[in-house]
Design an enzyme around this catalytic site. Structure first.
Site, mmCIF file in Angstrom:
data_model
loop_
_atom_site.group_PDB
_atom_site.id
_atom_site.type_symbol
_atom_site.label_atom_id
_atom_site.label_comp_id
_atom_site.label_asym_id
_atom_site.label_seq_id
_atom_site.Cartn_x
_atom_site.Cartn_y
_atom_site.Cartn_z
ATOM 1 N N ASP A 1 44.954 38.571 33.947
ATOM 2 C CA ASP A 1 43.624 37.926 34.754
ATOM 3 C C ASP A 1 43.978 38.311 36.237
ATOM 4 O O ASP A 1 43.294 38.759 37.025
ATOM 5 C CB ASP A 1 43.617 36.405 34.531
ATOM 6 C CG ASP A 1 42.795 35.885 35.627
ATOM 7 O OD1 ASP A 1 41.659 36.052 35.658
ATOM 8 O OD2 ASP A 1 43.383 35.172 36.581
ATOM 9 N N LYS B 1 42.246 41.053 39.172
ATOM 10 C CA LYS B 1 42.057 40.943 40.786
ATOM 11 C C LYS B 1 42.792 41.713 41.646
ATOM 12 O O LYS B 1 42.282 42.365 42.663
ATOM 13 C CB LYS B 1 42.463 39.329 40.884
ATOM 14 C CG LYS B 1 41.669 38.319 40.215
ATOM 15 C CD LYS B 1 42.093 37.027 40.007
ATOM 16 C CE LYS B 1 41.016 36.338 39.320
ATOM 17 N NZ LYS B 1 41.486 34.936 38.927
#
Lengths: 365, 365
Positions: free
Chosen positions: A221, A225
Site C-alpha cells: 500500500d 503511494k
C-alpha cells in the site's frame, strides 16, 4: 454547471454524498455550480438530466438507487453522462482495477475524473501515461486524484505546484499508511512497553488493519503511494521498480490464514524488540516510511530510524506525514494530519471537484 | 494565454521573474500558456502586446525597464493591460497600501490579481469586502493571495478548501512570523543559554528582523496574518478587533531609535528569563502564536506555552507552522516550512498564477 456522478457509494462515496448534500443547502455553496446527477453501485444506477435534490441524496439508497432504478451498467452510465449538455465528472470511489482501466475511454468521451482509487496511478505505467496524454490539455478533460495519497491532506497539489513552478525535488519522504503510523507510533516510543505482536493485535481489533495485517506489513500500500508521488514528480516509477522492505517475517509469508499469522507473530517479538532497542539506544525511533529520491529518480519503502526531535518521531495516532525537501525548501515543507478515513477522504475528492468546477464548470462542453 | 504583469520587481518580484523566465524555456512549462507582458517599478514601465522573451526577462533592468522605457504611470499601466485581447493578471509585489487601494478599479476593468501584499486583506474590512464582491463570480476576475500568509506554504488554499467543502473550523493556530519563530526557537529550548536581548541582537545582525525589531515584536505583522486567515475562514476580523500581546516592554515602546531600543533591551532580560524559566519548569517552551477561534469568530496574538512533544515546540530555524483543528481533523492538519524569503514567496505567487491560468488562461476575455 458541473455534473457529478459517483461510482461505488460505500463508506467514502457515502461521505462525499453527505458533504455534497449538506452543501447544496448551504449559503456558502452559492456561486459554485455543482450538481449531482449520477449514482451507480454494483446493482443499480441512475443518471438524471435534472440534478438530484439534496433531500433525495440524503436517502439515496431508497430514493435514487431503489428497486425501481435500472440495473447497473457502467458503459451505459458513462454514455449517458457524456451526452449531458454541461461538463461531467466521474467520481470513482471503488478500489477496482477494472474500473481504473476504463478511465481512458471516459476521458476520450470528454468526461472529467476525480478519484481516491490508487490503481490507475500505480499499476502499469502505460495506463498512467495514456491517462496523462488524454488529460494533458488546458481545455480538458482533467483527472484529479488528491485523495490517493494522504486522503484530504494537500499532498499531491503541493507536489504538483512545486514541480510545475520549477522547483527541484531533492527528496520526498513520508509515513503514508495510517496503519503503520499507528503501529510504530505505539511500538517505538521511549517508555513504550507493548510487544510488536500485541500492537498488531490491538490495531487489528480496532479495525485499523486490513483483515489480514500482512497486507499492511508487506509494504504494498505504501509502495503504491510512493509510485504515485514519483509519477507526479515526473519519474516513471512503478511498484515493481521500488526497493520494498516487507516486514512480514519470511517464515510467515506463506502461512495460509490471517489467524495463523497472528498466532505465530509473537515468535518474532524478539526480532522487532531488538530493532527497536537498537534505535532507542541511539536516541531514535523506528518509522515505516516511503521515499522518493530526486537525484536518482528512484523510490523505496523501508523501516528507518529517526531522532526524537524529528517531526516523524513525534507523530501521533494514525496520522500521516510527508516532507518535501527541495531546492527552495532545504528545510522541508511538511504536511501532516489524518491520512485515512471516510470524511477526510471525501474532503480530498470534494476539493478536487471544486478545482474542476472552477476550471470547467462555468463553460459548456 | 494568460498575460502576467508585475508591479515592483524587487526581491520577491525579481525572484518571480527568474522563475517565470526559467520556465518559459523549460519543457515542463509546455501546455501552461503564461506570458509576461508588463513590468513597472517606481521609475519606468513597459507593457507589450508580444510576450517578453525569456532572455529579456533575464536582464529586465536594462532590456525592459531601461532608460528608453516610458515613465512609470500605474493608471496607464492598468489601462493598457485591460485592453489586451487575452486575460491579464496584475502581480502586486509591493507592500503598499496605496497600490492595494487600486485593486477594486483593476477588478472592475476585468484584471485578475495575484499578490503577496497583505494590505488589501488586512486593512479596512470595507476594502476587503469590495474586493470579494468584485471577484466572487465563477467567470472572474479572480484574486489570489496565497503568499500573504506563510509565503509558498499551502495555507490559504487549504483553509479555503476546508471552508468551501463545509468543514467546521474549531481553531487555527500557528507561528506566522519567521523572525519570531527564529527568536523563540533559539531562546526557549531546553538547554538554551542565550539571553533574550542577545537572541534579538543576533537576529537583527543576520537580517532576520525589521530595521527596528519592535516592528516584529509588537505583533502587528502576525496580527495581519491572523486577520487574513480569519477573513478567509469567513469571519469579519480586523487587526483592530484582535487581542494582540505586544511583547515590546512598555518602557521601550516610546523610545525614539532602534539603537536605543537595542541598547536598553538587556534591562528586560530578567523578565523574559522568568517567563521562559516558568515554561521550561513545566516541560514547555514559549512560542509567539496567532490564533483564530472558530466558536467565537475571534482572533488573538500571544506568547503561549507548548509542551515539548507538541509540533510547535520542535520547530527549527525560522520555519512557520500552522495547525487547522476542524470537525474533520480533530487532530489538526498541520503545514510547516519556510514562510519567508524571496524564492518561496515567488513560488506561492507562481502557484496562484497556475490556478488563474488553468481557470481563465484557455479562454478569451
Amino acid at each position: 454547471m458541473l455534473n457529478v456522478a459517483i461510482i461505488g457509494p460505500g463508506l467514502v462515496g457515502g461521505a462525499l454524498i453527505e458533504q455534497l448534500a449538506a452543501h447544496l443547502q448551504s449559503p456558502r455553496f452559492a456561486g459554485l455550480p455543482i450538481a449531482v446527477v449520477g449514482l451507480i453501485n454494483s446493482k443499480k444506477m441512475a443518471v438524471s438530466e435534472a440534478p438530484f435534490a439534496a433531500s433525495d441524496l440524503g436517502d439515496w439508497k431508497s430514493r435514487i438507487l431503489g428497486s425501481a432504478a435500472p440495473d447497473a451498467d457502467l458503459a451505459q452510465f458513462a454514455d449517458r453522462l457524456a451526452k449531458l449538455a454541461s461538463p461531467s465528472v466521474v467520481v470513482d470511489c471503488t478500489s477496482s482495477d477494472a474500473v481504473a482501466e476504463l478511465y481512458p475511454q471516459w476521458l476520450a468521451k470528454g468526461l472529467h475524473i476525480a478519484t481516491p482509487n490508487k490503481k490507475a496511478f500505480s499499476n502499469d505505467l502505460s495506463l498512467f501515461r495514456r491517462i496523462q496524454e488524454l488529460s494533458g490539455s488546458p481545455q480538458g478533460p482533467s483527472v484529479y486524484h488528491e485523495a490517493t495519497v494522504g486522503a484530504g491532506l494537500p499532498v499531491l497539489s503541493t507536489l504538483s505546484d512545486l514541480v510545475r513552478t520549477g522547483d527541484r525535488i531533492v527528496k520526498i519522504e513520508g509515513i503514508f499508511s495510517g496503519t503503520l503510523s499507528y503501529l510504530f507510533n505505539n511500538f517505538s516510543a521511549p517508555g513504550a512497553t507493548q510487544k510488536f505482536s500485541e500492537c498488531v493485535a490491538v490495531a487489528k481489533a480496532s479495525g485499523y488493519t486490513e483483515p489480514d495485517p500482512r497486507d499492511d506489513l508487506n509494504g504494498m500500500d505504501v509502495a503504491r503511494k510512493v509510485a504515485i508521488l514519483g509519477r507526479v514528480a515526473g519519474y516513471g516509477l512503478g511498484t515493481d521498480t521500488l526497493a520494498i522492505e516487507n516486514i512480514v517475517p519470511e517464515a510467515l509469508r506463506g502461512v495460509a490464514s490471517a489467524d495463523e499469522f497472528m498466532s505465530r507473530l509473537p515468535e518474532f517479538d524478539d526480532h522487532f524488540a531488538q530493532l527497536n532497542g537498537e534505535a532507542l539506544a541511539t536516541g531514535s525511533v523506528l518509522r515505516y516510511v516511503g521515499c522518493v529520491d530526486g537525484a536518482s529518480a528512484q523510490g523505496s519503502v523501508k523501516l528507518t530510524r529517526y531522532p526524537l526531535d524529528h517531526p516523524f518521531a513525534s507523530l501521533k495516532g494514525s496520522d500521516n506525514i510527508i516532507a518535501f525537501t527541495t531546492e527552495r525548501f532545504p528545510n522541508p515543507l511538511i504536511v501532516q494530519g489524518a491520512g485515512a478515513g471516510a470524511a477526510v477522504t471525501a474532503f480530498g475528492i470534494f476539493s478536487d471537484l471544486i478545482k474542476i468546477c472552477e476550471r470547467f464548470g462555468a463553460g459548456t462542453k
